[in-house]
Scaffold this motif. Structure first.
Motif, PDB file in Angstrom:
ATOM      1  N   MET A  39       0.849  -1.188   0.000  1.00 58.06           N
ATOM      2  CA  MET A  39       0.000   0.000   0.000  1.00 58.06           C
ATOM      3  C   MET A  39       0.883   1.235   0.000  1.00 58.06           C
ATOM      4  O   MET A  39       1.892   1.286   0.673  1.00 58.06           O
ATOM      5  N   HIS A  40       0.517   2.229  -0.800  1.00 58.66           N
ATOM      6  CA  HIS A  40       1.305   3.459  -0.863  1.00 58.66           C
ATOM      7  C   HIS A  40       0.545   4.587  -0.190  1.00 58.66           C
ATOM      8  O   HIS A  40      -0.640   4.763  -0.423  1.00 58.66           O
ATOM      9  N   PHE A  41       1.233   5.321   0.641  1.00 60.19           N
ATOM     10  CA  PHE A  41       0.664   6.494   1.290  1.00 60.19           C
ATOM     11  C   PHE A  41       1.350   7.724   0.725  1.00 60.19           C
ATOM     12  O   PHE A  41       2.572   7.819   0.737  1.00 60.19           O
ATOM     13  N   VAL A  42       0.588   8.668   0.221  1.00 60.28           N
ATOM     14  CA  VAL A  42       1.191   9.878  -0.322  1.00 60.28           C
ATOM     15  C   VAL A  42       1.638  10.793   0.801  1.00 60.28           C
ATOM     16  O   VAL A  42       1.139  10.723   1.913  1.00 60.28           O
ATOM     17  N   HIS A  43       2.562  11.663   0.503  1.00 59.86           N
ATOM     18  CA  HIS A  43       3.125  12.570   1.499  1.00 59.86           C
ATOM     19  C   HIS A  43       2.210  13.788   1.628  1.00 59.86           C
ATOM     20  O   HIS A  43       2.542  14.879   1.172  1.00 59.86           O
ATOM     21  N   GLU A  44       1.089  13.634   2.286  1.00 63.46           N
ATOM     22  CA  GLU A  44       0.094  14.695   2.310  1.00 63.46           C
ATOM     23  C   GLU A  44       0.539  15.918   3.084  1.00 63.46           C
ATOM     24  O   GLU A  44      -0.061  16.979   2.971  1.00 63.46           O
ATOM     25  N   HIS A  45       1.633  15.772   3.879  1.00 65.03           N
ATOM     26  CA  HIS A  45       2.028  16.860   4.753  1.00 65.03           C
ATOM     27  C   HIS A  45       2.946  17.866   4.102  1.00 65.03           C
ATOM     28  O   HIS A  45       3.284  18.864   4.707  1.00 65.03           O
ATOM     29  N   VAL A  76      20.918   9.556   7.015  1.00 63.76           N
ATOM     30  CA  VAL A  76      19.691   8.952   6.496  1.00 63.76           C
ATOM     31  C   VAL A  76      18.570   9.978   6.610  1.00 63.76           C
ATOM     32  O   VAL A  76      18.275  10.464   7.701  1.00 63.76           O
ATOM     33  N   PHE A  77      17.965  10.317   5.475  1.00 63.21           N
ATOM     34  CA  PHE A  77      16.740  11.103   5.484  1.00 63.21           C
ATOM     35  C   PHE A  77      15.578  10.119   5.566  1.00 63.21           C
ATOM     36  O   PHE A  77      15.388   9.308   4.661  1.00 63.21           O
ATOM     37  N   PHE A  78      14.816  10.180   6.633  1.00 68.09           N
ATOM     38  CA  PHE A  78      13.714   9.241   6.853  1.00 68.09           C
ATOM     39  C   PHE A  78      12.446  10.070   6.980  1.00 68.09           C
ATOM     40  O   PHE A  78      12.185  10.677   8.012  1.00 68.09           O
ATOM     41  N   ASP A  79      11.662  10.093   5.900  1.00 65.46           N
ATOM     42  CA  ASP A  79      10.553  11.043   5.777  1.00 65.46           C
ATOM     43  C   ASP A  79       9.244  10.309   5.487  1.00 65.46           C
ATOM     44  O   ASP A  79       8.682  10.426   4.395  1.00 65.46           O
ATOM     45  N   PRO A  80       8.728   9.534   6.442  1.00 63.66           N
ATOM     46  CA  PRO A  80       7.526   8.735   6.179  1.00 63.66           C
ATOM     47  C   PRO A  80       6.283   9.611   6.052  1.00 63.66           C
ATOM     48  O   PRO A  80       6.152  10.621   6.752  1.00 63.66           O
ATOM     49  N   PRO A  81       5.369   9.249   5.167  1.00 63.88           N
ATOM     50  CA  PRO A  81       4.102   9.998   5.074  1.00 63.88           C
ATOM     51  C   PRO A  81       3.357   9.982   6.405  1.00 63.88           C
ATOM     52  O   PRO A  81       3.323   8.960   7.093  1.00 63.88           O
ATOM     53  N   TYR A  82       2.745  11.098   6.745  1.00 62.40           N
ATOM     54  CA  TYR A  82       2.035  11.167   8.016  1.00 62.40           C
ATOM     55  C   TYR A  82       0.977  10.074   8.177  1.00 62.40           C
ATOM     56  O   TYR A  82       0.878   9.480   9.253  1.00 62.40           O
ATOM     57  N   PRO A  83       0.151   9.772   7.151  1.00 64.93           N
ATOM     58  CA  PRO A  83      -0.851   8.714   7.345  1.00 64.93           C
ATOM     59  C   PRO A  83      -0.229   7.363   7.678  1.00 64.93           C
ATOM     60  O   PRO A  83      -0.796   6.580   8.439  1.00 64.93           O
ATOM     61  N   LEU A  84       0.936   7.101   7.096  1.00 64.96           N
ATOM     62  CA  LEU A  84       1.615   5.842   7.383  1.00 64.96           C
ATOM     63  C   LEU A  84       2.044   5.775   8.844  1.00 64.96           C
ATOM     64  O   LEU A  84       1.905   4.751   9.511  1.00 64.96           O
ATOM     65  N   VAL A  85       2.543   6.876   9.370  1.00 62.46           N
ATOM     66  CA  VAL A  85       2.962   6.929  10.773  1.00 62.46           C
ATOM     67  C   VAL A  85       1.752   6.757  11.691  1.00 62.46           C
ATOM     68  O   VAL A  85       1.817   6.047  12.705  1.00 62.46           O
ATOM     69  N   ARG A  86       0.655   7.394  11.333  1.00 66.77           N
ATOM     70  CA  ARG A  86      -0.542   7.287  12.167  1.00 66.77           C
ATOM     71  C   ARG A  86      -1.107   5.866  12.172  1.00 66.77           C
ATOM     72  O   ARG A  86      -1.526   5.350  13.212  1.00 66.77           O
ATOM     73  N   ARG A 100       0.405   2.888  11.090  1.00 68.81           N
ATOM     74  CA  ARG A 100       1.305   1.740  11.316  1.00 68.81           C
ATOM     75  C   ARG A 100       2.563   2.187  12.075  1.00 68.81           C
ATOM     76  O   ARG A 100       3.681   1.966  11.632  1.00 68.81           O
ATOM     77  N   PRO A 101       2.405   2.835  13.211  1.00 64.87           N
ATOM     78  CA  PRO A 101       3.564   3.428  13.902  1.00 64.87           C
ATOM     79  C   PRO A 101       4.624   2.411  14.309  1.00 64.87           C
ATOM     80  O   PRO A 101       5.817   2.708  14.244  1.00 64.87           O
ATOM     81  N   ALA A 102       4.211   1.229  14.752  1.00 65.99           N
ATOM     82  CA  ALA A 102       5.188   0.235  15.188  1.00 65.99           C
ATOM     83  C   ALA A 102       6.055  -0.226  14.022  1.00 65.99           C
ATOM     84  O   ALA A 102       7.275  -0.415  14.160  1.00 65.99           O
ATOM     85  N   GLU A 103       5.449  -0.382  12.844  1.00 69.65           N
ATOM     86  CA  GLU A 103       6.208  -0.820  11.670  1.00 69.65           C
ATOM     87  C   GLU A 103       7.153   0.270  11.179  1.00 69.65           C
ATOM     88  O   GLU A 103       8.284  -0.012  10.759  1.00 69.65           O
ATOM     89  N   VAL A 104       6.691   1.504  11.231  1.00 67.99           N
ATOM     90  CA  VAL A 104       7.561   2.607  10.825  1.00 67.99           C
ATOM     91  C   VAL A 104       8.739   2.737  11.787  1.00 67.99           C
ATOM     92  O   VAL A 104       9.885   2.941  11.367  1.00 67.99           O
ATOM     93  N   ALA A 105       8.485   2.610  13.082  1.00 69.56           N
ATOM     94  CA  ALA A 105       9.562   2.688  14.072  1.00 69.56           C
ATOM     95  C   ALA A 105      10.568   1.557  13.876  1.00 69.56           C
ATOM     96  O   ALA A 105      11.778   1.761  14.003  1.00 69.56           O
ATOM     97  N   ARG A 106      10.073   0.359  13.566  1.00 68.56           N
ATOM     98  CA  ARG A 106      10.981  -0.773  13.318  1.00 68.56           C
ATOM     99  C   ARG A 106      11.855  -0.493  12.104  1.00 68.56           C
ATOM    100  O   ARG A 106      13.067  -0.747  12.117  1.00 68.56           O
ATOM    101  N   GLY A 145       3.361  17.551  17.311  1.00 67.21           N
ATOM    102  CA  GLY A 145       2.300  17.209  18.247  1.00 67.21           C
ATOM    103  C   GLY A 145       2.052  15.726  18.369  1.00 67.21           C
ATOM    104  O   GLY A 145       1.388  15.276  19.302  1.00 67.21           O
ATOM    105  N   GLY A 146       2.601  14.953  17.446  1.00 72.05           N
ATOM    106  CA  GLY A 146       2.454  13.502  17.529  1.00 72.05           C
ATOM    107  C   GLY A 146       3.442  12.917  18.520  1.00 72.05           C
ATOM    108  O   GLY A 146       4.456  13.530  18.867  1.00 72.05           O
ATOM    109  N   ALA A 147       3.155  11.702  18.953  1.00 70.76           N
ATOM    110  CA  ALA A 147       4.000  11.050  19.955  1.00 70.76           C
ATOM    111  C   ALA A 147       5.034  10.125  19.326  1.00 70.76           C
ATOM    112  O   ALA A 147       5.844   9.545  20.029  1.00 70.76           O
ATOM    113  N   PHE A 148       5.028  10.008  17.994  1.00 68.50           N
ATOM    114  CA  PHE A 148       5.893   9.023  17.342  1.00 68.50           C
ATOM    115  C   PHE A 148       7.363   9.417  17.413  1.00 68.50           C
ATOM    116  O   PHE A 148       7.733  10.548  17.091  1.00 68.50           O
ATOM    117  N   ALA A 149       8.199   8.485  17.830  1.00 75.91           N
ATOM    118  CA  ALA A 149       9.647   8.618  17.762  1.00 75.91           C
ATOM    119  C   ALA A 149      10.260   7.259  18.050  1.00 75.91           C
ATOM    120  O   ALA A 149       9.906   6.618  19.042  1.00 75.91           O
TER     121      ALA A 149
END
Length: 202
Positions: free
Chosen positions: A1-7, A130-140, A142-148, A170-174
């Motif tokens: 699945m592809h998530f566009v970079h809406e941000h 490393v530039f790591f620029d995940p689309p916001y919807p993907l982070v929201r 599937r956060p565990a997979e993005v963090a991995r 404002g998000g808690a992801f890191a």
């Protein structure tokens, strides 16, 4: 699945803003939902990273049409590996690389970043950045997979490398990595992360 970079902020064109290819325009994303980083933010980020670029190997993850990785090459990085699964973006990325004559310094990996493991990165040189620029919807969603995935790339970095993570303010992801710096612009937050203690994966 592809998530566009809406941000990302819409611009009429994308360009290299400094270095060897300063002023050269790049093909922008094919749709307005995939949005490049603004020149102002890009300049601020590369001011922070300028001492790390000369001669460096760079990874551009969730690369889109390659704005960050190509900017790094223009400013003295020696090579860049781009990771972009979405075919239309990868086609435009390849055209941008060819237009700048950088084919011998670039590689495009068209695989799902979330499915990559340590073994998949072993054939590649260790990146200093490393530039790591995940689309916001993907982070929201599937956060565990993005963090991995971020950890996989962080483990591949050189011992003094940095992973630049761009996420929603404002998000808690890191990921569980040491934070060496952090900035915020508008709706985005950028963290500079050091590799974990162990960097001995060959």
């Amino acid at each position: 699945m592809h998530f566009v970079h809406e941000h990302r902020t819409v611009t009429t064109f994308v360009r290299i803003i400094a270095g060897e290819f300063r002023g050269r325009r790049l093909l922008p994303p094919a749709d307005l939902a995939t949005r490049p980083i603004t020149d102002r933010v890009k300049q601020s980020l590369f001011d922070i990273l300028s001492q790390r670029l000369p001669g460096a190997t760079v990874f551009d993850v969730f690369a889109g049409t390659g704005s960050l990785g190509l900017e790094a090459l223009s400013r003295g990085a020696s090579q860049c590996v781009f990771f972009e699964l979405h075919r239309p973006a990868a086609v435009r990325l390849r055209k941008n690389i060819e237009a700048l004559g950088l084919g011998d310094r670039c590689r495009i990996v068209t695989r799902d970043v979330l499915a990559l493991g340590d073994a998949d990165l072993q054939p590649l040189a260790r990146p200093a950045l490393v530039f790591f620029d995940p689309p916001y919807p993907l982070v929201r969603d599937r956060p565990a997979e993005v963090a991995r995935a971020a950890m996989v790339f962080a483990r591949r970095m050189s011992a003094d490398g940095r992973l630049m993570l761009r996420v929603e303010k404002g998000g808690a992801f890191a990921p569980d990595l040491p934070v060496t710096d952090g900035r915020a612009w508008g709706s985005m937050r950028v963290l500079f992360l050091a590799p974990p203690a162990r960097t001995d994966i060959d």
